[in-house]
Design an enzyme around this catalytic site. Structure first.
Site, short mmCIF file in Angstrom:
data_model
loop_
_atom_site.label_atom_id
_atom_site.label_comp_id
_atom_site.label_asym_id
_atom_site.label_seq_id
_atom_site.Cartn_x
_atom_site.Cartn_y
_atom_site.Cartn_z
CG HIS A 347 13.10 -17.44 -9.28
ND1 HIS A 347 13.44 -17.38 -7.95
CD2 HIS A 347 12.60 -18.67 -9.49
CE1 HIS A 347 13.18 -18.55 -7.38
NE2 HIS A 347 12.66 -19.35 -8.29
CE LYS A 533 23.56 -6.89 -5.14
NZ LYS A 533 22.39 -7.60 -4.61
NE ARG A 534 26.67 -14.22 -12.70
CZ ARG A 534 26.60 -15.32 -13.43
NH1 ARG A 534 26.44 -16.50 -12.85
NH2 ARG A 534 26.69 -15.26 -14.75
CE LYS A 539 21.92 -9.57 -10.20
NZ LYS A 539 20.97 -9.97 -9.13
CB THR A 639 18.81 -14.14 -1.27
OG1 THR A 639 19.62 -14.44 -2.40
CG2 THR A 639 17.40 -14.64 -1.53
CE LYS A 643 22.23 -15.64 0.97
NZ LYS A 643 22.69 -15.94 -0.41
F1 GPW Z 1 15.94 -15.44 -14.58
N1 GPW Z 1 17.52 -15.26 -10.39
C1 GPW Z 1 18.72 -15.93 -10.59
F2 GPW Z 1 14.50 -15.71 -13.06
O1 GPW Z 1 19.59 -15.96 -9.74
F3 GPW Z 1 15.47 -17.40 -13.89
N2 GPW Z 1 18.93 -16.57 -11.77
C2 GPW Z 1 17.97 -16.65 -12.74
O2 GPW Z 1 18.21 -17.27 -13.78
C3 GPW Z 1 16.72 -16.01 -12.49
C4 GPW Z 1 16.54 -15.31 -11.33
C5 GPW Z 1 15.65 -16.14 -13.53
C6 GPW Z 1 17.35 -14.59 -9.07
C7 GPW Z 1 16.71 -13.20 -9.08
O3 GPW Z 1 17.42 -12.37 -9.98
C8 GPW Z 1 16.80 -12.64 -7.66
O4 GPW Z 1 16.17 -11.38 -7.58
C9 GPW Z 1 16.15 -13.60 -6.67
O5 GPW Z 1 16.40 -13.19 -5.36
C10 GPW Z 1 16.69 -15.01 -6.86
O6 GPW Z 1 16.59 -15.45 -8.22
C11 GPW Z 1 15.95 -16.02 -6.01
O7 GPW Z 1 14.57 -15.87 -6.15
#
Ligand code: GPW
Length: 803
Positions: A347, A533-534, A539, A639, A643
């Site tokens: 991710h 978002k975070r 970002k 995501t 939405k």
């Molecule tokens: F670092 N994402 C997240 F890849 O929400 F593990 N937390 C996390 O710890 C990580 C990724 C990690 C997010 C991505 O930043 C986002 O771009 C993506 O849409 C989402 O994961 C779901 O795939």
């Protein structure tokens, strides 16, 4: 299921009486919620039991989705919707003179995740059940979810999220399914008479993993799957041998969720959490399989295990351990099974998020698992050094630089690895996992993320949902691709006005909510410009803030602008100093802007504290503009972009993550793209010639807004303004904020102009809604099922409840 309003009323009164020995009118909203949740559970129980029985009888291949985070959101409305009884229940509540929304609002939002990764896991659970796939979740039952965010003097403070204070009515404790997890100590390998090695553990710290199951209800299909969340307890019958302090240490394992999004702090407790839920899951899967099979030979035909990022990557050596040590399978056979069973989603490309563990910590906590990782490492080197050379294999072996490298381990031990948007999957092959791609090209694939329109449109956006039903019928509720029927009405002025009216209704509702929560009166006729978002430097909430400052200065000069309301929701990791400084500046800018009577009629800023799934359901339907402005190449997918698109917001975006697919879906005319491309940014890196200061010196508008950070114009940000100013100029702006500033303003100006033509705007919104169906997580999990898990969902027939 079928339920009449009358039957519901009778059931509900009965349940309230049994639970509280009181009539409905004596109950608080919380009690009404508890009674309604319990009643809903009684409706779920039979299909839940039936689904499980059917899977066992038909030996359906099971998918297990391992994730250290799940963000299911509130479950009452969603369960009622998926059962097909939401309308009957709401009608019944109204007939009883009760307010459904008040009851729904009594439910706590289980914040068992940080952001996109956890929400994706829950969208997949909902989607797997809804397409009839045998999907099981495996995760952690955190006592405290992600911290509650409050602002004090504009600074973020973190409060505990005691989300289970009133209990969690959706869970079922399954003590009879508990398993033991071993930490620490040392292991002895003894050859046994049969020739197998016998593994003897000495002086381990044992922890009992107790599962709590939560029903995942499919949409109108009678399927109910399982989300299993593990809780750590002291082993039973050993009470006297444990001091209070030892019990405390054990309970700690599942007490809190680590609040860092995309960051690996390398803490031992986190490693404990990861092994805890992973080992519990693997043990329980193997135990379940062995109840009906007397060898592990066919295991890989009945089980697929997916690891959501690397947090559960220990599933690979743990499955090897159970296969060899408990089931007496040879290494080669165990490896064949493991590879076939395991698959992995990455991710992120951010290096600070890629998990590595110091070998000392890892081997001390998990001595047997470490032995197995060493053997994986040894065999990997043996197999590939001859062809690919020592230097390359040293770079990507599971062990190196005194660390266990989880992304490499996960890739080597899985038959499939995917990124979450095409650009991300390509960059994985090009950069982060390039060498492993050379060795295992056939393993790499893309699976673009998805969302669940059930929650975001059917539940969250009732005005739009009703309008859609009226215009294109209700098939979109079952198959969101049917939203494409909207294209037929893109030149229908009445429909476009209706679309704008639905949006206006949502905006009024959000304005009211904003007034109630942060006591700011906002103009519902303004353009609602949303970034949720975070909080993370990549970002670029900061770029958005600089844009606001530019608008502020323009208004001060007497320029005219259409009214805009900027809405932020974002939590920063408690230890992420820079992100918290940005939060302080955002709040200070909001105060300055909102408090300036010359400006505030045209420009307002609200930063809603404690953003989460439930708040997203209120914000998204009201959005006109969706800000997706990350530095190109940094956001794996995103995501919230999907939405907001499905709510008809126009996307203001860089060419990053899934923004690129949104652009391809809606066409260039229905999205506002700006900024450097990933390629251009890679060029700057390669040449090393990015000079942020040049942009500051050449662009007077940029010069003016950056100066505001340090010239005292924004009250209360002396330190924060200076730190941010320095990060951009002295430290050369790591995320290319200044390079993108000018094109960001130009894109915003286009949106301002477009908003003057409501029909033209609505037409673009329509195209966005119409093309959002492809991002349904239902399709995403079907692609995982087909390409990776090799499961054919027996899509059960629509149960005839209307759609
Ligand atoms: F670092 N994402 C997240 F890849 O929400 F593990 N937390 C996390 O710890 C990580 C990724 C990690 C997010 C991505 O930043 C986002 O771009 C993506 O849409 C989402 O994961 C779901 O795939």
């Amino acid at each position: 299921m079928a339920l009449t309003k009358e039957q519901f009323i009778a059931d509900f009164k009965d349940m309230a009486l049994k639970m509280y020995a009181a009539p409905l009118e004596d109950l608080s909203s919380q009690q009404l919620y508890q009674a309604l949740a319990l009643l809903t559970r009684t409706y779920i129980a039979q299909p839940w039991a039936d689904t499980k029985k059917r899977y066992d009888q038909e030996e359906t291949k099971q998918v297990y989705y391992f994730s250290i985070e799940f963000l299911p959101g509130r479950l009452l409305q969603s369960n009622l919707l998926n059962l097909g009884i939401l309308d009957a229940v709401e009608a019944g509540l109204h007939a009883l003179d009760l307010h459904p929304q008040k009851i729904f609002d009594a439910e706590a939002d289980p914040g068992l995740g940080n952001g996109g990764l956890g929400r994706l896991a829950s969208a997949f659970m909902d989607a797997m059940a809804s397409v009839g796939m045998a999907g099981n979740g495996n995760g952690i039952r955190y006592q405290y979810g992600l911290f509650k965010q409050a602002f004090v003097n504009g600074y973020q403070v973190e409060l505990p999220d005691d989300w289970m204070r009133n209990g969690f009515p959706w869970e079922t404790r399954k003590e009879n399914r508990a398993v033991t997890i071993k930490f620490g100590g040392w292991v002895e390998l003894k050859p046994s008479r049969s020739g197998n090695l016998r593994v003897i553990y000495h002086q381990t710290d044992d922890v009992l993993a107790v599962p709590y199951d939560v029903a995942m209800v499919g949409y109108h299909n009678g399927v109910v799957n399982n989300l299993r969340l593990w809780s750590a307890e002291a082993p039973i019958n050993a009470g006297s041998r444990f001091t209070l302090e030892q019990k405390e240490r054990i309970n700690q394992i599942t007490q809190i969720l680590y609040p860092d999004d995309s960051d690996n702090a390398g803490k031992e407790l986190r490693l404990r959490q990861e092994y805890f839920f992973t080992s519990a899951g693997i043990q329980s899967i193997v135990r379940h399989y062995r109840r009906t099979h007397n060898s592990m030979a066919g295991f890989a035909d009945r089980v697929a295990i997916h690891i959501n990022d690397t947090h559960p990557a220990m599933a690979i050596p743990e499955l090897m351990r159970v296969l060899m040590d408990d089931e007496h399978v040879s290494w080669n056979e165990a490896w064949r099974i493991t590879l076939k069973v395991m698959s992995y989603t990455n991710h992120t490309l951010l290096s600070e998020a890629l998990e590595v563990w110091p070998i000392d910590m890892f081997s001390g906590l998990l001595p047997r698992i470490y032995q197995i990782v060493q053997e994986i490492d040894r065999r990997f080197r043996l197999a590939f050094v001859p062809q690919f050379g020592q230097a390359m294999i040293d770079r990507i072996a599971p062990l190196g630089n005194g660390q266990v490298r989880m992304a490499y381990l996960a890739t080597i031990g899985s038959h499939a690895i995917n990124g979450v948007a095409p650009i991300h999957s390509e960059l994985l092959k090009k950069d982060v996992l390039h060498d492993l791609f050379e060795i295992f090209p056939e393993r790499f694939n893309n699976k673009t993320n998805g969302i669940t329109p059930r929650r975001w449109i059917q539940i969250g956006d009732r005005p739009l949902a009703h309008l859609l039903d009226k215009k294109i019928g209700t098939t979109w509720r079952k198959n969101p691709l049917a939203l494409r029927k909207l294209h037929d009405f893109s030149d229908d002025p009445h429909f476009l006005s209706d679309l704008n009216a639905a949006k206006a209704e949502n905006k009024r509702a959000l304005a009211k909510y904003i007034d109630q929560t942060v006591h700011v009166k906002v103009d519902p006729d303004a353009i609602f410009d949303v970034q949720i978002k975070r909080l993370h430097a990549y970002k670029r909430q900061l770029l958005h803030v600089l844009g606001i400052l530019d608008a502020y200065l323009a208004l001060k000069r007497g320029e005219k602008r259409p009214k805009r309301l900027h809405i932020f929701g974002a939590k920063a990791a408690p230890s992420y100093v820079y992100a918290k400084e940005i939060i302080k500046v955002m709040n200070a800018v909001a105060d300055m802007v909102n408090g300036d009577p010359e400006v505030s009629p045209y420009l307002q800023v609200v930063f809603l504290p404690n953003y989460g799934v439930t708040m997203a359901e209120k914000i998204i339907p009201a959005a006109d503009i969706s800000e997706q402005i990350s530095t190109a190449g940094k956001e794996a997918s995103g995501t919230s972009n999907m939405k907001l698109m499905s709510a008809g917001a126009l996307t203001l975006a860089t060419l990053d993550g899934a923004n690129i697919e949104i652009k391809n879906a809606v066409g260039d005319d229905n999205i506002e793209i700006f900024g450097l491309t990933e390629d251009e940014i890679a060029g700057y890196y390669r040449r090393g010639d990015y000079r942020a200061r040049d942009f500051y010196e050449k662009d007077p508008r940029l010069h003016a807004v950056l100066d505001m950070l340090v010239n005292g114009q924004i009250p209360g940000i002396e330190t924060e303004g200076r730190d941010i100013f320095n990060s951009l100029l002295t430290y050369n702006d790591e995320y290319f904020v200044l390079a993108d500033f000018e094109s960001y303003l130009a894109a915003n100006a286009k949106l301002d102009a477009l908003y003057q033509q409501p029909q033209a705007w609505a037409k673009k919104a329509l195209v966005n809604i119409a093309e959002s169906g492809r991002f349904s997580a239902d399709f995403t999990v079907q692609r995982y099922g087909h390409d990776i898990w090799h499961v054919v969902p027996q899509t059960p027939e629509d149960d005839g409840l209307g759609n």
